[in-house]
Write a protein that holds these residues in place. Structure first.
Motif, PDB file in Angstrom:
ATOM      1  N   GLY A 155      -0.353 -27.497  22.400  1.00  0.00           N
ATOM      2  CA  GLY A 155      -0.970 -26.188  22.265  1.00  0.00           C
ATOM      3  C   GLY A 155      -0.266 -25.356  21.214  1.00  0.00           C
ATOM      4  N   THR A 157      -0.015 -21.437  20.738  1.00  0.00           N
ATOM      5  CA  THR A 157      -0.254 -20.048  21.135  1.00  0.00           C
ATOM      6  C   THR A 157       1.039 -19.263  20.938  1.00  0.00           C
ATOM      7  OG1 THR A 157       0.399 -20.434  23.427  1.00  0.00           O
ATOM      8  CG2 THR A 157      -1.918 -20.815  22.885  1.00  0.00           C
ATOM      9  N   SER A 159       2.809 -18.070  23.278  1.00  0.00           N
ATOM     10  CA  SER A 159       3.753 -18.544  24.300  1.00  0.00           C
ATOM     11  C   SER A 159       4.386 -19.874  23.901  1.00  0.00           C
ATOM     12  CB  SER A 159       3.046 -18.688  25.651  1.00  0.00           C
ATOM     13  OG  SER A 159       2.634 -17.436  26.135  1.00  0.00           O
ATOM     14  N   THR A 160       3.588 -20.781  23.323  1.00  0.00           N
ATOM     15  CA  THR A 160       4.158 -22.068  22.908  1.00  0.00           C
ATOM     16  C   THR A 160       5.118 -21.889  21.742  1.00  0.00           C
ATOM     17  OG1 THR A 160       2.253 -22.548  21.460  1.00  0.00           O
ATOM     18  CG2 THR A 160       2.167 -23.411  23.711  1.00  0.00           C
ATOM     19  N   SER A 182      -1.723 -29.564  18.623  1.00  0.00           N
ATOM     20  CA  SER A 182      -2.689 -28.532  18.987  1.00  0.00           C
ATOM     21  C   SER A 182      -4.070 -28.875  18.453  1.00  0.00           C
ATOM     22  CB  SER A 182      -2.230 -27.181  18.431  1.00  0.00           C
ATOM     23  OG  SER A 182      -3.244 -26.216  18.550  1.00  0.00           O
ATOM     24  N   TYR A 210       4.717 -30.049  27.988  1.00  0.00           N
ATOM     25  CA  TYR A 210       4.368 -28.654  28.256  1.00  0.00           C
ATOM     26  C   TYR A 210       2.975 -28.384  27.687  1.00  0.00           C
ATOM     27  CZ  TYR A 210       9.299 -28.033  29.412  1.00  0.00           C
ATOM     28  OH  TYR A 210      10.540 -28.137  29.989  1.00  0.00           O
ATOM     29  N   CYS A 211       2.036 -28.014  28.563  1.00  0.00           N
ATOM     30  CA  CYS A 211       0.647 -27.818  28.159  1.00  0.00           C
ATOM     31  C   CYS A 211       0.258 -26.345  28.211  1.00  0.00           C
ATOM     32  CB  CYS A 211      -0.286 -28.606  29.079  1.00  0.00           C
ATOM     33  SG  CYS A 211      -0.080 -30.400  29.006  1.00  0.00           S
ATOM     34  N   ALA A 212      -0.369 -25.861  27.130  1.00  0.00           N
ATOM     35  CA  ALA A 212      -0.881 -24.492  27.097  1.00  0.00           C
ATOM     36  C   ALA A 212      -2.247 -24.475  27.781  1.00  0.00           C
ATOM     37  CB  ALA A 212      -0.991 -24.006  25.654  1.00  0.00           C
ATOM     38  N   GLU A 215      -5.623 -23.265  25.994  1.00  0.00           N
ATOM     39  CA  GLU A 215      -6.136 -23.973  24.815  1.00  0.00           C
ATOM     40  C   GLU A 215      -6.773 -25.308  25.166  1.00  0.00           C
ATOM     41  OE1 GLU A 215      -4.268 -26.052  20.868  1.00  0.00           O
ATOM     42  OE2 GLU A 215      -3.615 -24.005  21.337  1.00  0.00           O
ATOM     43  N   ILE A 238       2.018 -23.859  30.625  1.00  0.00           N
ATOM     44  CA  ILE A 238       2.280 -22.529  30.080  1.00  0.00           C
ATOM     45  C   ILE A 238       1.060 -21.680  30.405  1.00  0.00           C
ATOM     46  CG2 ILE A 238       2.807 -21.211  28.008  1.00  0.00           C
ATOM     47  CD1 ILE A 238       3.812 -23.879  26.786  1.00  0.00           C
ATOM     48  N   LYS A 240      -1.902 -18.716  31.015  1.00  0.00           N
ATOM     49  CA  LYS A 240      -2.731 -17.982  30.061  1.00  0.00           C
ATOM     50  C   LYS A 240      -2.175 -16.599  29.758  1.00  0.00           C
ATOM     51  CE  LYS A 240      -6.955 -20.360  31.465  1.00  0.00           C
ATOM     52  NZ  LYS A 240      -8.339 -20.237  31.965  1.00  0.00           N
TER      53      LYS A 240
END
Length: 469
Positions: A155, A157, A159-160, A182, A210-212, A215, A238, A240
């Protein structure tokens, strides 16, 4: 379930526990004169000496209190302040434990200052070693590149990006970032989602993914969950929004960034997994030997007389961590029909006469005890969905709840079924309520609850269920 990977790091916690107990025992005999202790008349066996009695009491309650406050649950991302907080809590509890013992035996003539010296000395040494190991591991990771975790971020974002900065700038935490992938591939990523799938397929050295969540699609998340299960690596999510918290997912903080992982529920703890598996094996063997063995012969004749085709048919379902497996049933539909087209509806023309009887009595589910014996299913658990329905339902259910639901083995029967949510899904409320009861079962599991659901299922078969068609 959270997997522990590494050559020797898993030994650190039991070694630390053993050291702490040794300190408690050693300084108890050094500071306290046990000759003044009186024992109750019923003390027998190995609790004959005064010293042993106190040591046994102090050691057991130390372990119980440590387990209660998760004193030994210190991870690489745990902050120094959190470690200090754990030490203060455990110290206060241990002070109470020791002084409660002395207060109980009022006849003990012992100097309170001596007891205080024992407590301060013991706690000081335990704290020193705990911090020494905590900071020692940080330096070991930072300068000797040992005890590292190999991680992948899926992902792109805000956060990522924050998580990427944490991994790359905080070398003392010991994370090796293998790449960022991504769907919005750019110069800041190593490729798209398909590239990530190919990378993890050819690389068995990944420790954490680690997955967003905002997305990735449900199918993409499923792909990474399956890989994590097959390769025993940890998958984390991670959220939203940085303000999102869920009691069904464990929240850890990497600096100030919340990262979610699937919470270990009682059902997935080692002892409970063994207990439930033993019950599943014994129960399924009894059903197969005393029921399925002879009823299959009768049904084979009856099914063959009405329509051509096999006695059993198998269809793909999603199991634990979305793992696909072949689910067995007695055939209840005509050979040119497929149950995978849709759920069977009331007065469905695809259902044979004998098939309607089988479905009304739930006898068509009996072959699934073979699935239980194979380890794909459990006797009691959330019912497995068809693959197409897993995808469509996931769009109507909170994604965190849906992932949590697939964290245990599916069952032949379940709490949702005995509460009336089975069969055809006519409205969104049907699947929402089904998942609600599945979540309640997972969070509140006990072997007695399994017995209760089995009893209710048998009673429901005898009385009949209007939704069984």
């Amino acid at each position: 379930m959270e997997y522990i990977r590494g050559r020797y790091s898993w030994l650190l916690r039991p070694a630390l526990i053993l050291f702490d107990i040794s300190i408690i025992v050693f300084f108890a005999s050094y500071f306290i004169d046990f000759k003044t202790f009186g024992l109750p008349y019923w003390s027998t066996g190995f609790i004959k000496s005064k010293a042993t009695f106190f040591v046994f009491y102090a050691s057991i309650l130390w372990l119980i209190s440590a387990y209660s406050i998760k004193f030994y649950n210190v991870y690489r991302y745990t902050t120094t302040l959190n470690v200090l907080g754990l030490l203060i809590k455990q110290s206060l509890i241990f002070f109470i434990i020791v002084f409660a013992f002395i207060g109980f035996y009022r006849g003990i003539e012992i100097n309170k200052i001596t007891v205080l010296k024992y407590l301060v000395t013991s706690i000081s040494i335990i704290s020193f070693i705990k911090f020494l190991m905590f900071f020692g591991l940080k330096k070991y990771r930072q300068h000797l590149n040992g005890n590292h975790r190999r991680v992948l971020i899926i992902g792109s974002t805000d956060s990522t990006q924050e998580l990427k900065d944490f991994f790359t700038n905080k070398s003392e935490y010991g994370y090796d970032l293998l790449g960022v992938y991504s769907s919005n591939s750019s110069q800041n990523t190593n490729g798209n989602i398909q590239d990530a799938v190919e990378f993890i397929s050819n690389n068995d050295a990944i420790d954490e993914i680690y997955c967003a969540m905002d997305e990735l699609s449900e199918n993409e998340i499923n792909t990474f969950v399956k890989y994590a299960e097959l390769n025993q690596c940890n998958i984390k999510f991670i959220p939203k929004t940085a303000n999102f918290f869920s009691k069904r997912l464990k929240t850890d903080f990497y600096n100030y960034l919340p990262v979610l992982s699937i919470q270990e529920v009682a059902l997935n703890k080692p002892f409970n997994r063994v207990l439930k598996r033993m019950f599943d094996v014994v129960f399924s063997i009894l059903v197969i030997v005393f029921l399925l063995s002879w009823i299959s012969i009768i049904l084979f004749i009856l099914i063959k007389l009405e329509s051509k085709g096999p006695l059993l048919y198998k269809h793909k379902r999603n199991g634990i961590n979305y793992k696909e497996f072949d689910c067995y049933k007695f055939r209840s539909l005509r050979i040119n029909s497929s149950e995978s087209e849709n759920y069977v509806k009331k007065k469905d023309q695809r259902v044979t006469k004998i098939g309607r009887f089988l479905r009304q009595t739930s006898l068509d589910e009996l072959p699934q005890f073979i699935n239980v014996l194979k380890g794909d299913m459990s006797v009691v658990g959330p019912r497995p969905h068809m693959l197409s329905y897993t995808e469509s339902y996931s769009k109507k259910i909170d994604p965190y709840n849906f992932i949590f639901r697939h964290n245990v083995k599916p069952g032949i029967t379940g709490l949702a079924q005995v509460k009336g949510f089975r069969g055809e899904v006519k409205a969104d409320e049907d699947i929402i309520n089904r998942v609600k009861y599945d979540i309640f079962y997972i969070e509140n599991w006990s072997i007695l609850l399994d017995f209760d659901i089995i009893a209710r299922t048998i009673l429901g078969i005898i009385k009949g269920d209007e939704k069984a068609y």
